[in-house]
Design a protein around this motif. Structure first.
Motif, short mmCIF file in Angstrom:
data_model
loop_
_atom_site.label_atom_id
_atom_site.label_comp_id
_atom_site.label_asym_id
_atom_site.label_seq_id
_atom_site.Cartn_x
_atom_site.Cartn_y
_atom_site.Cartn_z
N LYS A 27 16.21 -11.47 -29.30
CA LYS A 27 15.81 -10.76 -28.09
C LYS A 27 14.50 -11.28 -27.53
O LYS A 27 14.37 -11.52 -26.32
CB LYS A 27 15.72 -9.26 -28.40
CG LYS A 27 15.72 -8.35 -27.20
CD LYS A 27 15.87 -6.91 -27.66
CE LYS A 27 15.93 -5.96 -26.49
NZ LYS A 27 16.13 -4.57 -26.93
N ARG A 28 13.52 -11.49 -28.40
CA ARG A 28 12.20 -11.95 -27.93
C ARG A 28 12.26 -13.38 -27.41
O ARG A 28 11.70 -13.68 -26.34
CB ARG A 28 11.18 -11.87 -29.08
CG ARG A 28 10.85 -10.46 -29.55
CD ARG A 28 9.98 -9.72 -28.58
NE ARG A 28 8.63 -10.26 -28.49
CZ ARG A 28 7.67 -9.74 -27.75
NH1 ARG A 28 7.91 -8.66 -27.02
NH2 ARG A 28 6.46 -10.28 -27.72
N SER A 36 14.83 -14.90 -26.21
CA SER A 36 15.62 -14.89 -24.98
C SER A 36 14.79 -14.41 -23.79
O SER A 36 14.97 -14.89 -22.67
CB SER A 36 16.85 -13.98 -25.15
OG SER A 36 17.71 -14.49 -26.14
N LYS A 37 13.89 -13.48 -24.03
CA LYS A 37 13.05 -12.99 -22.94
C LYS A 37 12.01 -14.03 -22.52
O LYS A 37 11.68 -14.14 -21.34
CB LYS A 37 12.35 -11.69 -23.37
CG LYS A 37 13.24 -10.46 -23.29
CD LYS A 37 12.44 -9.19 -23.45
CE LYS A 37 13.31 -7.98 -23.15
NZ LYS A 37 12.55 -6.71 -23.22
N PHE A 38 11.52 -14.80 -23.49
CA PHE A 38 10.54 -15.84 -23.16
C PHE A 38 11.20 -17.04 -22.50
O PHE A 38 10.62 -17.66 -21.61
CB PHE A 38 9.79 -16.29 -24.42
CG PHE A 38 8.66 -15.38 -24.79
CD1 PHE A 38 7.51 -15.33 -24.02
CD2 PHE A 38 8.73 -14.57 -25.92
CE1 PHE A 38 6.44 -14.49 -24.35
CE2 PHE A 38 7.69 -13.73 -26.27
CZ PHE A 38 6.54 -13.70 -25.48
N PHE A 39 12.40 -17.38 -22.92
CA PHE A 39 13.10 -18.55 -22.39
C PHE A 39 14.38 -18.09 -21.69
O PHE A 39 14.35 -17.72 -20.53
CB PHE A 39 13.40 -19.54 -23.52
CG PHE A 39 12.16 -20.03 -24.22
CD1 PHE A 39 11.38 -21.04 -23.67
CD2 PHE A 39 11.76 -19.48 -25.43
CE1 PHE A 39 10.24 -21.49 -24.29
CE2 PHE A 39 10.61 -19.93 -26.08
CZ PHE A 39 9.86 -20.93 -25.50
N ASN A 40 15.51 -18.12 -22.41
CA ASN A 40 16.76 -17.56 -21.90
C ASN A 40 17.69 -17.29 -23.07
O ASN A 40 17.38 -17.66 -24.21
CB ASN A 40 17.42 -18.49 -20.87
CG ASN A 40 17.71 -19.87 -21.43
OD1 ASN A 40 18.36 -19.99 -22.48
ND2 ASN A 40 17.23 -20.90 -20.75
N VAL A 41 18.80 -16.67 -22.79
CA VAL A 41 19.73 -16.27 -23.84
C VAL A 41 20.26 -17.47 -24.64
O VAL A 41 20.43 -17.39 -25.86
CB VAL A 41 20.91 -15.47 -23.24
CG1 VAL A 41 22.13 -15.49 -24.15
CG2 VAL A 41 20.48 -14.03 -23.00
N TYR A 42 20.49 -18.58 -23.97
CA TYR A 42 21.06 -19.74 -24.65
C TYR A 42 20.11 -20.31 -25.69
O TYR A 42 20.51 -20.62 -26.82
CB TYR A 42 21.44 -20.80 -23.61
CG TYR A 42 22.21 -20.21 -22.45
CD1 TYR A 42 23.48 -19.67 -22.65
CD2 TYR A 42 21.65 -20.14 -21.17
CE1 TYR A 42 24.18 -19.09 -21.59
CE2 TYR A 42 22.35 -19.57 -20.11
CZ TYR A 42 23.60 -19.05 -20.33
OH TYR A 42 24.29 -18.47 -19.29
N ILE A 43 18.83 -20.44 -25.33
CA ILE A 43 17.83 -20.91 -26.28
C ILE A 43 17.65 -19.88 -27.40
O ILE A 43 17.53 -20.23 -28.58
CB ILE A 43 16.49 -21.20 -25.58
CG1 ILE A 43 16.65 -22.38 -24.62
CG2 ILE A 43 15.39 -21.49 -26.61
CD1 ILE A 43 15.41 -22.71 -23.83
N GLY A 44 17.62 -18.61 -27.03
CA GLY A 44 17.48 -17.55 -28.01
C GLY A 44 18.61 -17.56 -29.02
O GLY A 44 18.40 -17.42 -30.23
N VAL A 61 9.42 -5.39 -30.69
CA VAL A 61 8.74 -5.80 -31.92
C VAL A 61 8.47 -7.30 -31.84
O VAL A 61 9.37 -8.08 -31.55
CB VAL A 61 9.59 -5.49 -33.17
CG1 VAL A 61 8.87 -5.97 -34.43
CG2 VAL A 61 9.89 -4.01 -33.27
N LYS A 62 7.22 -7.69 -32.07
CA LYS A 62 6.85 -9.09 -31.96
C LYS A 62 7.23 -9.88 -33.23
O LYS A 62 7.27 -9.33 -34.32
CB LYS A 62 5.35 -9.21 -31.69
CG LYS A 62 4.94 -8.62 -30.34
CD LYS A 62 3.45 -8.78 -30.09
CE LYS A 62 3.06 -8.20 -28.74
NZ LYS A 62 1.61 -8.33 -28.47
N ILE A 63 7.48 -11.16 -33.04
CA ILE A 63 8.01 -12.00 -34.11
C ILE A 63 6.96 -12.32 -35.18
O ILE A 63 7.18 -12.05 -36.37
CB ILE A 63 8.57 -13.33 -33.53
CG1 ILE A 63 9.74 -13.03 -32.59
CG2 ILE A 63 9.03 -14.25 -34.67
CD1 ILE A 63 10.22 -14.25 -31.82
#
Length: 285
Positions: free
Chosen positions: A154-155, A157-165, A11-13
């Motif tokens: 989730k979105r 984190s997929k674009f950047f990484n888990v830490y930024i997410g 699902v998109k933000i």
């Protein structure tokens, strides 16, 4: 790429935010057109309608069905750790209480009238006990966990990484709870992100959210039912030092518990945690 039927959809933000805004305006406009008094006197009930409408939208976009829900529940029952859930909720309440005291203490030193205004701000929030209970304890945990963890965390984190997410989604979660316990809300967001990564099942963070909101709401609901006087003892300048000292002690205890939680679960925080080829995260919500 086709997503298999047993998997949940992405699902998109931005579209989700726009739908929520449209639902808010749409429901408010309809009620305003039908009966202005309903809109003005039942704010919590109106918000429940908006929230559940948005939850249904997210269910539709995620591709939720009875089979997926059953699989999610079965997985939840296998994984649930009651002790850890209680520990996280306790830590959140301790940190929120500590930060509330600290902020009130600091504001007391600056402007006592503002401190009293903030301290009494919650007195008029719950105008309808049943609607308030549904809004606070049921719809809010479902909606917020679906949006902030399943969609936003989730979105990003997929674009950047888990830490930024984790950082961005938790900060936005805290901003949504713009109140004296905002720091506790941000940390709560971090904790639920970690639980989501650890268990790969959104029902675990939802359970934490349900329990937390239920416990912190009990005093308000009880005072509403008892019909007790709404008179609240006003703060004074002399309260500032006590609030600052007690708040600092409680906050430090809460942070020690939170750091211990992070250390214990650091192995579950992986930069590629949402790489579906590695984790098959979409098979569970």
């Amino acid at each position: 790429m086709f997503i298999r039927k047993e998997e949940f959809n992405e699902v998109k933000i931005i579209p989700s935010i726009l739908v929520y805004i449209l639902l808010s305006f749409g429901v408010s406009f309809i009620l305003l057109f039908v009966n202005r008094e309903v809109l003005n006197n039942n704010a919590n009930a109106v918000q429940v309608i908006i929230d559940f409408s948005f939850i249904l939208f997210l269910f539709y976009k995620l591709g939720v069905n009875l089979t997926k829900i059953q699989n999610l529940i079965n997985d939840y029952l296998r994984k649930i750790n009651i002790k850890e859930i209680i520990d996280v909720v306790f830590t959140q309440i301790v940190i929120s209480f500590g930060t509330t005291l600290l902020i009130l203490g600091m504001i007391c030193l600056i402007n006592i009238d503002t401190a009293n205004s903030l301290n009494n701000a919650g007195e008029d929030v719950f105008t309808n006990t049943i609607a308030s209970f549904i809004l606070t304890v049921i719809s809010a945990p479902i909606l917020e966990e679906l949006f902030f963890r399943v969609v936003l965390f989730k979105r990003i984190s997929k674009f950047f990484n888990v830490y930024i997410g984790m950082i961005l989604s938790s900060l936005l979660f805290g901003v949504l709870h713009m109140e004296l316990a905002i720091v506790g809300a941000v940390i709560f967001g971090f904790a639920n992100c970690i639980l989501y990564l650890k268990y790969r099942n959104i029902l675990i963070p939802m359970t934490v959210h349900f329990l937390n909101n239920f416990l912190v709401s009990i005093p308000t609901f009880l005072s509403s039912d008892s019909g007790a006087s709404s008179d609240v003892e006003l703060l004074s300048q002399s309260d500032a030092s006590a609030y600052l000292i007690l708040g600092a002690i409680v906050f430090i205890i809460g942070m020690i518990l939170f750091i211990r939680f992070i250390v214990k679960n650091r192995k579950y925080i992986e930069s590629d945690a949402f790489d579906n080829k590695t984790y098959n995260f979409n098979k569970l919500l």
